[in-house]
Design a protein around this motif. Structure first.
Motif, PDB file in Angstrom:
ATOM      1  N   THR A 152       0.886  -1.170   0.127  1.00 50.48           N
ATOM      2  CA  THR A 152      -0.116  -0.036  -0.053  1.00 50.48           C
ATOM      3  C   THR A 152       0.884   1.465   0.067  1.00 50.48           C
ATOM      4  O   THR A 152       0.637   2.247  -0.854  1.00 50.48           O
ATOM      5  CB  THR A 152      -0.848  -0.015   1.098  1.00 50.48           C
ATOM      6  OG1 THR A 152      -1.951  -1.266   1.235  1.00 50.48           O
ATOM      7  CG2 THR A 152      -1.809   1.429   1.134  1.00 50.48           C
TER       8      THR A 152
ATOM      9  N   THR B 198       2.436   2.064  -3.324  1.00 54.03           N
ATOM     10  CA  THR B 198       1.682   2.523  -4.303  1.00 54.03           C
ATOM     11  C   THR B 198       1.454   4.038  -4.196  1.00 54.03           C
ATOM     12  O   THR B 198       1.284   4.761  -5.255  1.00 54.03           O
ATOM     13  CB  THR B 198       0.328   1.868  -4.419  1.00 54.03           C
ATOM     14  OG1 THR B 198      -0.538   2.164  -3.091  1.00 54.03           O
ATOM     15  CG2 THR B 198       0.390   0.434  -4.770  1.00 54.03           C
ATOM     16  N   LEU B 199       1.923   4.528  -2.727  1.00 57.27           N
ATOM     17  CA  LEU B 199       1.555   5.927  -2.412  1.00 57.27           C
ATOM     18  C   LEU B 199       2.743   6.719  -2.717  1.00 57.27           C
ATOM     19  O   LEU B 199       2.910   8.071  -2.526  1.00 57.27           O
ATOM     20  CB  LEU B 199       0.902   6.207  -1.116  1.00 57.27           C
ATOM     21  CG  LEU B 199      -0.352   5.320  -0.793  1.00 57.27           C
ATOM     22  CD1 LEU B 199      -0.615   5.486   0.633  1.00 57.27           C
ATOM     23  CD2 LEU B 199      -1.477   6.108  -1.823  1.00 57.27           C
TER      24      LEU B 199
ATOM     25  N   ALA C  59       5.218  10.321   0.124  1.00 57.53           N
ATOM     26  CA  ALA C  59       4.408  10.029  -0.486  1.00 57.53           C
ATOM     27  C   ALA C  59       4.259  11.307  -1.850  1.00 57.53           C
ATOM     28  O   ALA C  59       4.650  12.508  -1.613  1.00 57.53           O
ATOM     29  CB  ALA C  59       2.861  10.105   0.045  1.00 57.53           C
ATOM     30  N   LYS C  60       3.684  10.969  -2.875  1.00 55.90           N
ATOM     31  CA  LYS C  60       3.347  11.949  -3.968  1.00 55.90           C
ATOM     32  C   LYS C  60       2.427  12.612  -3.836  1.00 55.90           C
ATOM     33  O   LYS C  60       2.238  13.716  -4.474  1.00 55.90           O
ATOM     34  CB  LYS C  60       3.264  11.194  -5.324  1.00 55.90           C
ATOM     35  CG  LYS C  60       2.273  10.053  -5.166  1.00 55.90           C
ATOM     36  CD  LYS C  60       2.538   9.309  -6.541  1.00 55.90           C
ATOM     37  CE  LYS C  60       1.616   7.994  -6.506  1.00 55.90           C
ATOM     38  NZ  LYS C  60       2.213   6.939  -7.474  1.00 55.90           N
TER      39      LYS C  60
ATOM     40  N   THR D  32      -2.229  12.325   0.518  1.00 57.74           N
ATOM     41  CA  THR D  32      -3.727  11.446   0.986  1.00 57.74           C
ATOM     42  C   THR D  32      -3.238   9.788   1.485  1.00 57.74           C
ATOM     43  O   THR D  32      -1.961   9.283   0.926  1.00 57.74           O
ATOM     44  CB  THR D  32      -4.382  11.134  -0.389  1.00 57.74           C
ATOM     45  OG1 THR D  32      -3.329  10.636  -1.303  1.00 57.74           O
ATOM     46  CG2 THR D  32      -4.926  12.278  -1.087  1.00 57.74           C
TER      47      THR D  32
ATOM     48  N   PRO E 233      -3.828   5.952   2.640  1.00 62.36           N
ATOM     49  CA  PRO E 233      -4.652   4.690   1.915  1.00 62.36           C
ATOM     50  C   PRO E 233      -5.814   4.750   1.790  1.00 62.36           C
ATOM     51  O   PRO E 233      -6.674   5.298   2.979  1.00 62.36           O
ATOM     52  CB  PRO E 233      -3.946   3.464   2.757  1.00 62.36           C
ATOM     53  CG  PRO E 233      -3.392   4.010   4.029  1.00 62.36           C
ATOM     54  CD  PRO E 233      -3.333   5.596   3.940  1.00 62.36           C
ATOM     55  N   ASP E 234      -6.511   4.022   0.837  1.00 56.80           N
ATOM     56  CA  ASP E 234      -7.938   3.930   0.725  1.00 56.80           C
ATOM     57  C   ASP E 234      -8.630   2.954   1.630  1.00 56.80           C
ATOM     58  O   ASP E 234      -8.414   1.819   1.443  1.00 56.80           O
ATOM     59  CB  ASP E 234      -8.393   3.509  -0.797  1.00 56.80           C
ATOM     60  CG  ASP E 234      -9.767   3.316  -1.118  1.00 56.80           C
ATOM     61  OD1 ASP E 234     -10.579   3.479  -0.134  1.00 56.80           O
ATOM     62  OD2 ASP E 234     -10.053   2.768  -2.306  1.00 56.80           O
TER      63      ASP E 234
ATOM     64  N   VAL F 184      -1.207  10.778   7.983  1.00 57.54           N
ATOM     65  CA  VAL F 184      -0.519  11.507   7.039  1.00 57.54           C
ATOM     66  C   VAL F 184       0.169  12.547   7.746  1.00 57.54           C
ATOM     67  O   VAL F 184      -0.435  13.407   8.232  1.00 57.54           O
ATOM     68  CB  VAL F 184      -1.377  11.857   5.786  1.00 57.54           C
ATOM     69  CG1 VAL F 184      -0.457  12.830   4.721  1.00 57.54           C
ATOM     70  CG2 VAL F 184      -2.012  10.822   4.886  1.00 57.54           C
TER      71      VAL F 184
ATOM     72  N   VAL G   9       3.406   9.171   4.561  1.00 61.34           N
ATOM     73  CA  VAL G   9       2.356   8.389   5.063  1.00 61.34           C
ATOM     74  C   VAL G   9       2.702   7.325   6.074  1.00 61.34           C
ATOM     75  O   VAL G   9       3.683   6.562   5.630  1.00 61.34           O
ATOM     76  CB  VAL G   9       1.587   7.614   3.888  1.00 61.34           C
ATOM     77  CG1 VAL G   9       0.547   6.793   4.219  1.00 61.34           C
ATOM     78  CG2 VAL G   9       0.908   8.743   2.912  1.00 61.34           C
TER      79      VAL G   9
END
Length: 144
Positions: free
Chosen positions: A64, A67-68, A95-96, A99, A101-102, A122, A130
């Motif tokens: 996760t 991916t962030l 993180a980019k 936000t 994680p979903d 965050v 994150v």
């Protein structure tokens, strides 16, 4: 005084020792994190199902975060054991975007089912970081 001692604000545990891995935020590094998680769980006499649960939870946590992750980010994953034998894992990555994680995703639901607790936040200091923290208690001892 121990070589490493701090109160971890991410999991709220005073840690007198632990293992911290820092690696490129790249999926090819996940096998290393899974191996460390399994070794720590085995040393705490987790049963085989709990060892697998921790490995999968750490894999999902790090996947996760990857991916962030921002381009060329470093993934940091810290493992510690409290006085009750529970394993605390704190992972973070630059993180980019700001936000997290979903929390409605299938992966997040799997993660929350595998461990006792999961927390995310965050941090916005110099860019966005994150954090995901989790706790896994032993479900029983391994029969020898």
């Amino acid at each position: 005084m121990p070589a490493f001692s701090r109160t971890d604000y991410e999991v709220g545990v005073t840690q007198l020792s632990g293992v911290e891995l820092r690696m490129a935020a790249d999926p090819t590094q996940l096998s290393i994190v899974r191996a460390v998680a399994a070794d720590i769980a085995m040393r705490q006499d987790f049963d085989l199902d709990s060892i697998e649960d921790l490995k999968l939870a750490v894999d999902e946590t790090c996947s996760t975060l990857i991916t962030l992750a921002a381009h060329d980010a470093v993934l940091s994953c810290h493992f510690a054991v409290d006085d009750r034998g529970a394993v605390h894992v704190s992972a973070k990555v630059s993180a980019k975007a700001a936000t997290g994680p979903d929390e409605g995703s299938f992966g997040w639901r799997v993660l929350t089912a595998l461990v006792d607790s999961v927390q995310t936040r965050v941090e916005e200091t110099e860019g966005s970081v994150v954090h995901i923290g989790l706790v896994k208690s032993t479900a029983g001892a391994v029969d020898a």
